[in-house]
Write an enzyme that holds these catalytic residues in place. Structure first.
Site, PDB file in Angstrom:
ATOM      1  N   LYS A  72      28.528  18.707 -13.851  1.00 35.97           N
ATOM      2  CA  LYS A  72      29.135  19.448 -12.684  1.00 35.97           C
ATOM      3  C   LYS A  72      28.581  20.909 -13.133  1.00 35.97           C
ATOM      4  O   LYS A  72      29.150  21.763 -13.721  1.00 35.97           O
ATOM      5  CB  LYS A  72      30.626  19.550 -12.646  1.00 35.97           C
ATOM      6  CG  LYS A  72      31.309  18.271 -12.055  1.00 35.97           C
ATOM      7  CD  LYS A  72      32.632  18.400 -12.178  1.00 35.97           C
ATOM      8  CE  LYS A  72      33.614  19.226 -11.182  1.00 35.97           C
ATOM      9  NZ  LYS A  72      33.504  18.892  -9.920  1.00 35.97           N
TER      10      LYS A  72
HETATM   11  N1  PMP Z   1      31.628  14.023  -6.240  1.00 37.65           N
HETATM   12  C1  PMP Z   1      31.494  15.406  -6.285  1.00 37.65           C
HETATM   13  C2  PMP Z   1      30.198  15.879  -6.012  1.00 37.65           C
HETATM   14  C3  PMP Z   1      32.319  16.050  -7.042  1.00 37.65           C
HETATM   15  O1  PMP Z   1      32.299  17.447  -6.890  1.00 37.65           O
HETATM   16  C4  PMP Z   1      33.813  15.799  -7.346  1.00 37.65           C
HETATM   17  C5  PMP Z   1      34.880  16.706  -7.914  1.00 37.65           C
HETATM   18  N2  PMP Z   1      34.716  16.788  -9.099  1.00 37.65           N
HETATM   19  C6  PMP Z   1      33.872  14.408  -7.165  1.00 37.65           C
HETATM   20  C7  PMP Z   1      32.703  13.730  -6.764  1.00 37.65           C
HETATM   21  C8  PMP Z   1      35.390  13.418  -7.756  1.00 37.65           C
HETATM   22  O2  PMP Z   1      35.143  13.760  -9.117  1.00 37.65           O
HETATM   23  P1  PMP Z   1      36.591  13.689  -9.867  1.00 37.65           P
HETATM   24  O3  PMP Z   1      37.318  12.491  -9.149  1.00 37.65           O
HETATM   25  O4  PMP Z   1      36.406  13.500 -11.191  1.00 37.65           O
HETATM   26  O5  PMP Z   1      37.583  15.039  -9.325  1.00 37.65           O
END
Ligand code: PMP
Length: 317
Positions: free
Chosen positions: A159
């Protein structure tokens, strides 16, 4: 401003909201050199609790490693404690949590190694990403004209702040076209993920999701894989094509902010009955119970803030 609170945690201490400012020449602002997390704290029967806090902080440090930082000023357990401290200090029973590691100085030669990272954690009340109606009936999505990250471009596991320009391009386009969310295809043309959510489909009663290689390894995705296995539902991780979305019985997406939400329509084609289907509904309920402390899995995944609250109060007197 919606993201308000009394305090933020910045580099080891609580700072009043209006003092948490940065200089114009902060390199992270110019080059997108930072890594972040999105975490939620839920109101449970036993007080506020942060969902999968350690997993999020481990992913934050993994993101930093992908970006190229080998050493950071704080480790996972220090970041977990800091998170609980800032939630407690603000007295929130439920909130969104945004840790950010950012290049605070240096790096003007475009090398992350020549700069100094700093760390902040903000918290704010952010109840629902999509509306209550959306939770019931699902939302409308389109397949974006923007391609998701290449495995050897900005990569898919971290991220990294700058990577989110790609999500912002897609989301802005979708909203301008009158949709609620964008589905992004990977550089090979297979379905990858949405702008901030992972994606699942149901075909002939079986659940499918894209393999982890081309997407962010979502913590909600992992929670649903576990919940599905607990319920005896089989999930197949395999490439999914655009037309497999159109003919699915159900398509749903999941993420920390959005939680679990159905896609009722994609590219003007109703999906299944055009509303939240039974598999999505079941997993939505499971997720709700897990995160609110009402499920056997809650104990292993919820980190209660109470102890931190007591410590903070004692330190304050
Ligand atoms: N894909 C992307 C591109 C994201 O930004 C997120 C959010 N973090 C997710 C998937 C889902 O991740 P999580 O379940 O860890 O929030």
């Amino acid at each position: 401003m919606g993201q308000t609170s009394q305090f933020l945690w910045m580099n080891g201490k609580l700072v009043p909201f209006h003092d948490a400012t940065l200089h114009f020449l902060t390199p992270a602002l110019h080059y997108g050199l930072g890594v972040f997390e999105g975490i939620r704290c839920y109101d449970t029967g036993r007080g506020p609790a942060v969902f999968r806090l350690k997993d999020h902080m481990e992913r934050l440090l993994d993101s930093a490693r992908v970006l190229g930082w080998n050493e950071l000023p704080y480790n996972v357990s220090e970041l977990c404690e800091a998170t609980k401290q800032v939630v407690a200090a603000n007295g929130f029973s439920e909130c969104y949590i945004r840790p950010l590691v950012f290049l605070a100085q240096g790096g003007w030669n475009l090398s992350v190694a020549s700069g100094t990272p700093e760390v902040g954690i903000a918290v704010w009340k952010w109840e629902q990403y999509f509306s209550e109606e959306a939770l019931q009936k699902g939302v409308r999505a389109n397949v974006s004209s923007f391609t998701r990250h290449h495995l050897n471009g900005t990569m898919t596991k971290a991220k990294i702040c700058g990577n989110y320009v790609n999500s912002c391009l897609a989301k802005t386009e979708s909203l301008r076209l009158g949709f609620d969310e964008a589905i992004m295809l990977d550089p090979q043309g297979y379905v990858a993920e949405c702008t901030g959510e992972n994606l699942f489909i149901v075909r002939k009663g079986e659940i499918h999701t894209p393999p982890a290689a081309a997407v962010l390894e979502g913590i909600t995705r992992d929670t649903l894989l576990t919940a599905a296995a607990d319920l005896g539902l089989k999930v197949v991780e395999e490439p999914i094509s655009r037309d497999q979305l159109y003919i699915a019985e159900e398509v749903f997406v999941c993420g920390t902010a959005a939680e679990v939400i159905a896609l009722s329509e994609i590219d003007f084609r109703p999906i299944g009955q055009g509303t939240t289907g039974p598999v999505c509904r079941k997993l939505q309920q499971e997720y709700r119970n897990i995160t609110r402390g009402r499920h056997p899995r809650s104990a292993e995944w919820l980190d209660y803030v109470k102890a931190a609250e007591r410590d903070y109060r004692e330190a304050a007197v």
